[in-house]
Design an enzyme around this catalytic site. Structure first.
Site, PDB file in Angstrom:
ATOM      1  N   SER A   1       0.865  -1.177   0.000  1.00 19.81           N
ATOM      2  CA  SER A   1       0.000   0.000   0.000  1.00 19.81           C
ATOM      3  C   SER A   1       0.904   1.231   0.000  1.00 19.81           C
ATOM      4  CB  SER A   1      -0.936  -0.061   1.212  1.00 19.81           C
ATOM      5  OG  SER A   1      -1.926   0.922   1.141  1.00 19.81           O
TER       6      SER A   1
ATOM      7  N   ASP B   1      -3.982  -4.651   6.112  1.00 22.97           N
ATOM      8  CA  ASP B   1      -4.295  -5.637   5.069  1.00 22.97           C
ATOM      9  C   ASP B   1      -3.052  -6.479   4.771  1.00 22.97           C
ATOM     10  OD1 ASP B   1      -5.834  -6.915   3.170  1.00 22.97           O
ATOM     11  OD2 ASP B   1      -5.552  -5.380   1.632  1.00 22.97           O
TER      12      ASP B   1
ATOM     13  N   HIS C   1      -2.785  -1.268  -3.271  1.00 21.06           N
ATOM     14  CA  HIS C   1      -3.933  -0.401  -2.989  1.00 21.06           C
ATOM     15  C   HIS C   1      -3.792   0.872  -3.814  1.00 21.06           C
ATOM     16  CE1 HIS C   1      -4.404  -2.132   1.350  1.00 21.06           C
ATOM     17  NE2 HIS C   1      -4.800  -2.985   0.414  1.00 21.06           N
TER      18      HIS C   1
END
Lengths: 269, 193
Positions: free
Chosen positions: B18, B138, B45
């Site tokens: 991310s 995540d 992401h």
């Protein structure tokens, strides 16, 4: 944790008891959805889950509702709506009457987006939108024309990004946390349960939209559904799929011409 | 269900990240050596669901050829695949990719957890999963699944990550097979063959 064998048993049982055929669903996604509801409802023994599914039709409905994905929004992918507005609607405008099918419409956000665009193109009066889904509960919800008010900021932004120039809030009345959309839209909508796996064509359409539904099907089922759409489209009618879905490699491909790089195909044969 | 019995013969390298991971990826992409035995899948992401610039950026920079991902795209070893924005990425037993537009996980779609868990099911011990920088938890549960199925777990050392939270969240629940400083990631990937 649900394993592959469980899924196989579940698919067979659900078909025997309720006639729903999930065997053509994309297994990776279907398994993940079943696993999700299995855990959400607190099961640790698969046979308990199965037995409840068999004996309680109401619970089965709930599970179907949870397994089928109902994430949607108004004017999702604004760029796509912009193309629809500029390139597809002007062609449809020449027709005396416009029939549109939203296949897998879920809670109806995209149907209302379409209705708004038709109104702005001055086509709503001669259009009829058929909105279908496998899941009767989402259809009940769609019919009410009510959407959470907190979503309206995002939706009006999507609307503007799609080329909308009006004040989006004129289309609904805010009430108790909901945005209730005008009856002039619902008057032009017909909601009905339809299972793409097992039900046939029910009309001829000038435009079929089925966005982010085929992704939950395996290639064989996708092929069958594309044939169903092909058989339900008028000559020079349009087929619209999700941004990552394609008719490439399917048997109907040669009958369609793609609009640039958009996931919009026009039936030419 | 016959299709579930077929399993892909090749291996898979998944890289998830991310905030702060794009820089790492862009620095290693041009220096990658061919990975003829691996399908390389990148799950990052990003904000805009209509944005294709990541695909374009990777296609230009990567030494490994990038194949576009549509629903049911067949994975092939030797190629790289970028998870499209706005969808979860899932792996079918026959080596196809499936997309899924269901609820976000960790405010993210694609979710790294979802991709790792699904790939772990299909690839088992033929999967290597790398988790990079990010300001989000995540990926941690995904790595647990990878480990359970016998795959190889790699985490960027949070001390060297732009955003330590993501790799740190993973370290809180799992001991990776390899904990790599940023500069060690490229040689690790190039030595996979």
């Amino acid at each position: 944790m649900v394993d592959d064998r469980h899924i196989e048993i579940l698919i067979n049982e659900v078909y025997d008891y309720y006639g729903y055929d999930f065997s053509g669903y994309s297994m990776a996604s279907f398994k993940r959805r079943v696993d999700r509801i299995y855990n959400l409802d607190g099961y640790t023994d698969f046979s308990h889950f199965l037995s409840r599914l068999r004996t309680e039709p109401h619970y089965f409905k709930h599970v179907v509702e949870e397994i089928t994905v109902n994430v949607t929004e108004m004017f999702r992918d604004p760029q796509f709506y912009s193309v629809l507005r500029k390139e597809v609607l002007p062609t449809l405008a020449t027709k005396p009457f416009i029939r549109i099918w939203h296949a897998g419409c879920s809670t109806g956000e995209e149907v209302f987006s379409m209705a708004i665009m038709l109104k702005e193109a001055n086509l709503l009066h001669k259009s009829l939108m058929y909105a279908t889904d496998i899941n009767p509960l989402v259809l009940e919800s769609a019919k009410k024309a009510m959407f959470p008010l907190r979503m309206m900021k995002q939706y009006s932004e999507n609307y503007r990004n799609s080329g909308g120039t009006q004040d989006f809030s004129q289309y609904y009345i805010a009430n108790y946390g909901y945005a209730k959309f005008d009856d002039e839209f619902t008057d032009k909508m017909v909601f009905s349960q339809h299972n793409l796996v097992s039900d046939r064509s029910f009309n001829e359409f000038d435009l079929i939209l089925c966005r982010n539904v085929l992704i939950y099907f395996d290639k064989n089922l996708q092929e069958r559904v594309l044939e169903l759409f092909d058989g339900s489209l008028s000559n020079l009618g349009y087929l619209v799929l999700g941004t990552k879905e394609t008719i490439k490699f399917s048997s109907v491909q040669h009958k369609f011409q793609q609009l640039g790089r958009e996931k919009i195909w026009r039936k030419i044969k | 269900m016959e299709k579930n019995k077929v399993t892909p013969a090749f291996k898979a390298l998944l890289i998830g990240g991310s905030a702060g991971s794009l820089e790492v990826m862009l620095s290693i992409l041009p220096a990658l050596k061919p990975l003829p035995d691996y399908a390389v899948v990148i799950v990052l992401h990003r904000k805009n669901s209509e944005d294709n610039t990541l695909e374009e950026l990777f296609t230009v920079r990567s030494a490994i050829p990038v194949n576009e991902v549509d629903d049911k795209t067949q994975l092939m070893p030797g190629y790289m695949y970028i998870a499209p924005a706005g969808y979860h990425l899932l792996f079918e037993a026959n080596g196809e990719l499936s997309l899924d537009a269901s609820e976000k996980i960790h405010y993210s779609r694609p979710s790294i957890d979802v991709a790792f868990e699904s790939a772990a099911e299909v690839f088992g011990n033929r999967l290597t999963a790398v988790l990079l920088s990010g300001a989000n938890a995540d990926g941690a549960q995904g790595l647990v699944a990878v480990k359970e199925k016998g795959g190889t777990v790699v985490v960027q050392d949070p001390l060297t990550a732009d955003m330590p939270m993501m790799p740190q969240s993973a370290l809180n629940v799992i001991t990776p097979d390899f904990l790599l400083k940023t500069r060690e990631i490229l040689p690790f990937v190039n030595n996979l063959n």
